[in-house]
Design a protein around this motif. Structure first.
Motif, PDB file in Angstrom:
ATOM      1  N   SER A 169      34.572 104.395  68.179  1.00 46.91           N
ATOM      2  CA  SER A 169      34.106 103.023  67.972  1.00 46.91           C
ATOM      3  C   SER A 169      32.609 102.930  68.194  1.00 46.91           C
ATOM      4  CB  SER A 169      34.818 102.061  68.935  1.00 46.91           C
ATOM      5  OG  SER A 169      34.467 102.355  70.279  1.00 46.91           O
ATOM      6  N   VAL A 170      32.057 101.806  67.752  1.00 45.79           N
ATOM      7  CA  VAL A 170      30.649 101.501  68.002  1.00 45.79           C
ATOM      8  C   VAL A 170      30.580 100.061  68.480  1.00 45.79           C
ATOM      9  CG1 VAL A 170      30.265 100.835  65.571  1.00 45.79           C
ATOM     10  CG2 VAL A 170      28.326 101.451  67.020  1.00 45.79           C
ATOM     11  N   THR A 171      29.773  99.811  69.498  1.00 45.29           N
ATOM     12  CA  THR A 171      29.656  98.478  70.087  1.00 45.29           C
ATOM     13  C   THR A 171      28.277  97.894  69.817  1.00 45.29           C
ATOM     14  OG1 THR A 171      31.230  98.984  71.857  1.00 45.29           O
ATOM     15  CG2 THR A 171      29.733  97.133  72.230  1.00 45.29           C
ATOM     16  N   VAL A 172      28.262  96.685  69.328  1.00 44.45           N
ATOM     17  CA  VAL A 172      27.011  95.974  69.047  1.00 44.45           C
ATOM     18  C   VAL A 172      26.637  95.166  70.280  1.00 44.45           C
ATOM     19  CG1 VAL A 172      25.854  94.253  67.611  1.00 44.45           C
ATOM     20  CG2 VAL A 172      27.510  95.835  66.593  1.00 44.45           C
ATOM     21  N   ALA A 192      29.434  85.861  68.033  1.00 44.05           N
ATOM     22  CA  ALA A 192      30.491  86.615  67.359  1.00 44.05           C
ATOM     23  C   ALA A 192      30.036  88.018  66.986  1.00 44.05           C
ATOM     24  CB  ALA A 192      30.944  85.867  66.108  1.00 44.05           C
ATOM     25  N   ALA A 193      28.721  88.220  66.870  1.00 46.58           N
ATOM     26  CA  ALA A 193      28.192  89.528  66.492  1.00 46.58           C
ATOM     27  C   ALA A 193      28.247  90.521  67.645  1.00 46.58           C
ATOM     28  CB  ALA A 193      26.765  89.389  65.979  1.00 46.58           C
ATOM     29  N   LEU A 194      28.453  90.041  68.875  1.00 50.44           N
ATOM     30  CA  LEU A 194      28.649  90.939  70.017  1.00 50.44           C
ATOM     31  C   LEU A 194      30.085  91.449  69.946  1.00 50.44           C
ATOM     32  CD1 LEU A 194      26.924  88.700  72.696  1.00 50.44           C
ATOM     33  CD2 LEU A 194      26.089  90.928  71.932  1.00 50.44           C
ATOM     34  N   ARG A 195      30.267  92.659  69.435  1.00 53.17           N
ATOM     35  CA  ARG A 195      31.613  93.127  69.135  1.00 53.17           C
ATOM     36  C   ARG A 195      31.696  94.646  69.190  1.00 53.17           C
ATOM     37  NH1 ARG A 195      28.519  92.481  64.819  1.00 53.17           N
ATOM     38  NH2 ARG A 195      28.842  93.632  62.867  1.00 53.17           N
ATOM     39  N   THR A 196      32.928  95.143  69.279  1.00 51.40           N
ATOM     40  CA  THR A 196      33.198  96.576  69.179  1.00 51.40           C
ATOM     41  C   THR A 196      34.000  96.812  67.918  1.00 51.40           C
ATOM     42  OG1 THR A 196      33.161  96.938  71.575  1.00 51.40           O
ATOM     43  CG2 THR A 196      34.344  98.550  70.234  1.00 51.40           C
ATOM     44  N   VAL A 197      33.515  97.702  67.067  1.00 53.82           N
ATOM     45  CA  VAL A 197      34.151  97.975  65.777  1.00 53.82           C
ATOM     46  C   VAL A 197      34.729  99.393  65.792  1.00 53.82           C
ATOM     47  CG1 VAL A 197      33.823  98.120  63.290  1.00 53.82           C
ATOM     48  CG2 VAL A 197      32.520  96.449  64.623  1.00 53.82           C
ATOM     49  N   ASP A 215      26.259 103.409  72.794  1.00 54.03           N
ATOM     50  CA  ASP A 215      27.032 102.407  72.047  1.00 54.03           C
ATOM     51  C   ASP A 215      28.181 103.045  71.275  1.00 54.03           C
ATOM     52  OD1 ASP A 215      25.380 100.300  72.879  1.00 54.03           O
ATOM     53  OD2 ASP A 215      23.937 100.718  71.294  1.00 54.03           O
ATOM     54  N   PHE A 216      28.170 104.371  71.176  1.00 58.78           N
ATOM     55  CA  PHE A 216      29.251 105.083  70.484  1.00 58.78           C
ATOM     56  C   PHE A 216      30.245 105.655  71.491  1.00 58.78           C
ATOM     57  CE2 PHE A 216      25.873 105.217  67.319  1.00 58.78           C
ATOM     58  CZ  PHE A 216      26.563 104.971  66.133  1.00 58.78           C
ATOM     59  N   VAL A 217      31.510 105.550  71.176  1.00 59.92           N
ATOM     60  CA  VAL A 217      32.583 106.213  71.929  1.00 59.92           C
ATOM     61  C   VAL A 217      33.297 107.124  70.948  1.00 59.92           C
ATOM     62  CG1 VAL A 217      34.732 105.930  73.206  1.00 59.92           C
ATOM     63  CG2 VAL A 217      32.867 104.304  73.546  1.00 59.92           C
ATOM     64  N   LEU A 218      33.258 108.430  71.210  1.00 60.04           N
ATOM     65  CA  LEU A 218      33.814 109.418  70.285  1.00 60.04           C
ATOM     66  C   LEU A 218      34.697 110.405  71.025  1.00 60.04           C
ATOM     67  CD1 LEU A 218      30.475 110.159  68.366  1.00 60.04           C
ATOM     68  CD2 LEU A 218      32.301 108.620  67.622  1.00 60.04           C
ATOM     69  N   SER A 219      35.481 109.920  71.972  1.00 61.83           N
ATOM     70  CA  SER A 219      36.327 110.807  72.766  1.00 61.83           C
ATOM     71  C   SER A 219      37.570 110.064  73.227  1.00 61.83           C
ATOM     72  CB  SER A 219      35.552 111.324  73.983  1.00 61.83           C
ATOM     73  OG  SER A 219      35.154 110.249  74.811  1.00 61.83           O
ATOM     74  N   GLY A 220      38.510 110.822  73.762  1.00 60.27           N
ATOM     75  CA  GLY A 220      39.722 110.211  74.299  1.00 60.27           C
ATOM     76  C   GLY A 220      40.552 109.492  73.262  1.00 60.27           C
ATOM     77  N   GLY A 221      40.497 109.938  72.019  1.00 58.10           N
ATOM     78  CA  GLY A 221      41.276 109.290  70.972  1.00 58.10           C
ATOM     79  C   GLY A 221      40.675 108.000  70.471  1.00 58.10           C
TER      80      GLY A 221
END
Length: 369
Positions: free
Chosen positions: A228-231, A251-256, A219-225
């Motif tokens: 984010s975290v996706t619920v 609405a809670a299904l989101r990427t922050v 759920d975490f993306v920490l690369s390529g600039g």
């Protein structure tokens, strides 16, 4: 002669605004007889009419008004309402409603006849509740909903739940909004390393506890600039076990997006403390299960005391993130997306806090002398 709409070969069926059906017929005594209750399906109403017709044919029919009447109580109808609602409510919501019924509503009102419940009964019940404002407001809202259904079913003439603002929730304690540096200091003050990254993600993303507890490595993306975290899911505790399901709302299904400065701390946590594999829990407990908020709470309170807060709840981290989003200039639409709000009213509470900053922006539009 063509039969009128709603008529059958024998008896009458009438659809109600509540989408239920009322059945009636003219008995051997020449009087109109109605079914004692409405029916969810047309076929059930037809079945009742067929059974009554059969009694007449066999010569065993009796005027129902001469038989002892069964009193439909608030308890009876509430149980029926919850049973019929079970397919459209989430398990967690059903558990909450069951708790409100068993502990708050039914002890005081359960044995009252449904059609005899008065405004004074409801007012007296509500006034006698223990001082738990949020719980009481939720219980009153539930009772009002149930009675609205009884009104639609034509079992009562009016809804007796007419206490002004009884369903309004009043805060017991004011929420705390930490600054960005205070969130960092709070995490640094945690004596258990396992929960430091959890606090940082909570304070800078605004995710709810159940959403955080259900996060996986993937759920975490920490690369390529991108950071984010996706619920994608949420976890709740029900009857002593963890249940994973969809988040609170669509609405809670989101990427922050997350601040890039968090990437190092999160990556280190995932490497050392998360469970293995892309589907491994990001914030597991010591036993490798979903974390329980009660486990984190004492450590959080001690850390909060270190940075000068005598009263602090985990939900205050979500409140802190919401405030930071607004102060950073998030529009109402931005704020709703980031926080997963379905109502603009919730986000408006925070975006309104930028009024002073907006005044400065407008002043800056005026050309210098």
């Amino acid at each position: 002669m063509a039969a009128k709409k709603g008529m059958r070969g024998w008896g009458r069926l009438r659809p109600l605004p509540s989408k239920r059906y009322q059945a009636s017929y003219i008995g051997p005594d020449g009087r109109l007889h109605k079914a004692p209750a409405t029916f969810a399906a047309k076929i059930d109403a037809q079945g009742w009419l067929s059974a009554e017709q059969r009694k007449i044919e066999l010569g065993v029919w009796r005027d129902p008004r001469e038989a002892p009447k069964t009193v439909l109580t608030v308890r009876d109808y509430a149980e029926r309402w919850q049973s019929e609602s079970s397919s459209r409510l989430k398990p967690r919501t059903l558990d909450l409603y069951r708790s409100y019924l068993n502990r708050v509503i039914l002890p005081g009102l359960g044995d009252v006849a449904l059609n005899q419940l008065t405004v004074n009964d409801v007012r007296g019940w509500f006034a006698g509740l223990e001082s738990y404002p949020t719980r009481n407001a939720n219980a009153y809202s539930l009772l009002k909903t149930i009675m609205n259904q009884a009104l639609d079913d034509e079992l009562i003439a009016v809804n007796p739940c007419r206490i002004k603002r009884a369903s309004v929730k009043h805060r017991v304690a004011e929420p705390v909004a930490l600054s960005a540096r205070e969130i960092q200091s709070l995490a640094d003050s945690m004596t258990v390393d396992r929960w430091k990254a959890l606090l940082l993600v909570a304070g800078f993303s605004g995710l709810r506890w159940g959403e955080l507890a259900a996060l996986r490595r993937s759920d975490f993306v920490l690369s390529g600039g991108e950071n984010s975290v996706t619920v994608r899911r949420s976890v709740t505790r029900q009857a002593g076990r963890f249940v994973v399901g969809r988040p609170k709302s669509a609405a809670a299904l989101r990427t922050v997006p997350l601040p890039s400065g968090l990437a190092f701390a999160i990556a280190g946590h995932l490497e050392e403390l998360a469970l293995a594999g892309s589907s491994g829990l990001a914030f597991p407990s010591l036993t490798g299960d979903f974390p329980h908020e009660n486990t984190v709470r004492p450590h959080l309170k001690r850390a909060a005391l270190v940075i000068g807060y005598n009263s602090f709840r985990f939900h205050d981290l979500r409140h802190s993130a919401a405030t930071l989003f607004a102060q950073a200039g998030a529009t109402l639409a931005d704020h709703m997306t980031l926080m997963g709000h379905t109502s603009s009213t919730m986000s408006a509470r925070y975006t309104h806090s930028t009024a002073a900053r907006n005044k400065d922006l407008v002043e800056g539009m005026w050309p210098p002398e």
